[in-house]
Design an enzyme around this catalytic site. Structure first.
Site, short mmCIF file in Angstrom:
data_model
loop_
_atom_site.label_atom_id
_atom_site.label_comp_id
_atom_site.label_asym_id
_atom_site.label_seq_id
_atom_site.Cartn_x
_atom_site.Cartn_y
_atom_site.Cartn_z
N ARG A 104 0.86 -1.17 0.00
CA ARG A 104 0.00 0.00 0.00
C ARG A 104 0.90 1.23 0.00
NH1 ARG A 104 -2.93 3.17 4.73
NH2 ARG A 104 -4.14 4.54 3.41
N HIS A 193 -7.79 7.07 0.00
CA HIS A 193 -8.67 5.91 0.26
C HIS A 193 -9.15 5.28 -1.05
CE1 HIS A 193 -10.03 8.01 4.25
NE2 HIS A 193 -9.09 7.13 4.52
N GLU A 378 -9.44 -3.45 1.80
CA GLU A 378 -8.36 -2.85 0.98
C GLU A 378 -7.26 -3.87 0.70
OE1 GLU A 378 -7.68 1.51 2.34
OE2 GLU A 378 -8.77 0.53 3.94
#
Ligand code: AMP
Length: 394
Positions: A104, A193, A378
Site C-alpha cells: 500500500r 482511500h 483494501e
C-alpha cells in the site's frame, strides 16, 4: 498464487497473505472464497522500541502475540516471513512460495493512474511524493526496501491510494488558485482511500446486479480518516479529500473543509509556526477538538447518551458535513443509484444509514437510490491488483 500484502507505518507493519487463483478476469460475484483465500494476517508493532511485538493469526486459528526484537523495518519483514513459514504457526513451507508482494502506497502523484510493478524509477517517484505525504510515503519506502533486501527476486507492486482518483476531470481536481501554482507545484486535488472506494464500488455493483459502467455511486469511507467519492460509470469523478487527507469531511482529529483564512488568523493570534498549525488542524481538531471527549465515535455516542452537549454538537457537525457532500455529489452526477457506507464508522453504526435515509428521503426517493453498508477490504483489493500485474509479468 501466493500474494503477500504489506502496509507499512512509521513504527508498524501490517501484513496479510492471500492465495489468489482468480483476479479481475472473474467478475466479483463469481469469484468464490476458494478463488481468493486469506491464509494469515498480522502486525509487527513498535518497531525500534524495546517493546516491539508480533501479532499473528492463521485463518481459523487463535491469534498469537509475542514480544520480538525488531530494530527496523528490515528486521520486521524478516520476523513476518519467519512466522509465515514457521512450523507451528506458519501457513507455508518456504518463503520462496510467495509469488509477489503488494504494497500500500498512499501518494502516487499524477504519475500513477493504476497499480504498478516497483522499479528503481517508481521508487524515485514514491520518494518524490514523500513531500506531499510525509506521514505515509516514507514508511512505505522503508517497507519496499526491506522486502527488496530480504527477497530480492520476488516481484513487488505498488498500489496507490491516489490511483483510483486519477480519472477525475480538471474541473474537479483544480483549485481556484493561479494556474501557475498547479503547473509549478502540482497543487491539485489527488484524493485518498482510493483502494477502499474502488473495492466497495465494485461490490455494490455486484449487490445491485448491474454493470458498474452504468451506475452512479457515492461511496462514503467513514473510519479514522473519512472521505466521500462520486463514482460515475466505475470511475472516480470527484472526492472530498484533496491535496492532502486534511480536506473534506470532519474526521476523528482533522478539521476537514474550512476557510483557509483561519490559518493565517490563528497563526498570528497564537503565534504558531507551520508545524504547530499543522498539528492543530491534523491532530487536535475534528471530533476530538469539537467534543473535547475523544476522536472515537463510540466514545462520542456514549457521552451523547449521558447528555454531553459538546459531544452532541460535535456529532451533528460530523454528520451534517457527510450529508452536504452526498447532496453535492448527487448534483455533480445529476443523480445517484446507490450510496455506500463503509469502514469502521460506516460499517458499525446502523443509525448513520437510517439518518441518511430519513433526512435525504426526497433526494433518495427521487433517484430511486439504495443506501448500502458494504464492508471494505483494501488488503484483498491490493492482492487482486498485484495478482493481475504479476500474472502478466510471467
Ligand atoms: P477504521 O479506520 O476503518 O478502522 O475505523 C475506525 C473508527 O471506526 C473508530 O475510530 C471508531 O470511531 C469507529 N468504530 C469502529 N467500530 C465501531 C463500532 N462498533 N461502533 C461505532 N463506531 C465504531
Amino acid at each position: 498464487m501466493l500474494i503477500l500484502v504489506i502496509n507499512s507505518g512509521s513504527s508498524s507493519i501490517k501484513y496479510q497473505l492471500f492465495d489468489i487463483l482468480n483476479g479481475k478476469d472473474k467478475s466479483e460475484n463469481k469469484a468464490s472464497k476458494e478463488d481468493r483465500k486469506l491464509l494469515c494476517k498480522g502486525l509487527v508493532e513498535r518497531i525500534g522500541s524495546e517493546k516491539s511485538s508480533l501479532s499473528h493469526q492463521k485463518e481459523g486459528a487463535e491469534k498469537i502475540k509475542k514480544i520480538v526484537s525488531v530494530a527496523n523495518h528490515k528486521e520486521g519483514i524478516k520476523v513476518i516471513l519467519d512466522v509465515i513459514a514457521s512450523l507451528d504457526n506458519g501457513v507455508i513451507k518456504n518463503i520462496s512460495e510467495i509469488a509477489a508482494i503488494g504494497h500500500r502506497v498512499v501518494h502516487g502523484g499524477e504519475e500513477f493512474k493504476s497499480s504498478t510493478p516497483i522499479t528503481a524509477e517508481v521508487l524515485k517517484y514514491i520518494e518524490k511524493y514523500c513531500e506531499l505525504a510525509p506521514l505515509h510515503n516514507p514508511p512505505a519506502l522503508l517497507g519496499i526496501k526491506a522486502c527488496k533486501a530480504v527477497m530480492p527476486e520476488t516481484p513487488q507492486v505498488a498500489v496507490f491510494d491516489t490511483a483510483f482518483h486519477a480519472t477525475m476531470p480538471a474541473h474537479a481536481y483544480l483549485y481556484g488558485l493561479p494556474y501557475q501554482q498547479y503547473k509549478t507545484y502540482k497543487i491539485r486535488r489527488y484524493g485518498f482511500h482510493g483502494t477502499s472506494h474502488k473495492y466497495v464500488a465494485i461490490k455494490a455493483a455486484n449487490i445491485l446486479d448491474k454493470p458498474i459502467e452504468k451506475l452512479k455511486l457515492i461511496t462514503c469511507h467513514l473510519g479514522n480518516g473519512c472521505s466521500i467519492t462520486a463514482v460515475e460509470n466505475g470511475k472516480s469523478v470527484d472526492t472530498s479529500m484533496g491535496f492532502t487527507p486534511l480536506e473534506g469531511l470532519v474526521m476523528g482529529t482533522r478539521t476537514g473543509d474550512m476557510d483557509p483564512a483561519i490559518v493565517f488568523y490563528l497563526m498570528k493570534k497564537e503565534n504558531l509556526d507551520v508545524d504547530q498549525i499543522s498539528e492543530l488542524l491534523n491532530k487536535k481538531s475534528g471530533l476530538l477538538g469539537l467534543s473535547g471527549v475523544s476522536n472515537d465515535v463510540r466514545d462520542i455516542l456514549r457521552e451523547m447518551e449521558a447528555g454531553n452537549e459538546r459531544a452532541k454538537v460535535a456529532f451533528e457537525v460530523f454528520f451534517y458535513r457527510i450529508k452536504k457532500y452526498i447532496g453535492a455529489y448527487i448534483a455533480a452526477m445529476n443523480g445517484v443509484d446507490a450510496i455506500i457506507l463503509t469502514a469502521g464508522i460506516g460499517e458499525n453504526n446502523a443509525w448513520i444509514k437510517e439518518r441518511i435515509c430519513k433526512e435525504m428521503s426526497s433526494l433518495i426517493k427521487g433517484c430511486s437510490a439504495k443506501v448500502l453498508v458494504v464492508p471494505t477490504n483494501e488488503e484483498l483489493m491490493i492482492a487482486v491488483d498485484t495478482f493481475e500485474i504479476v500474472k502478466d509479468l510471467k
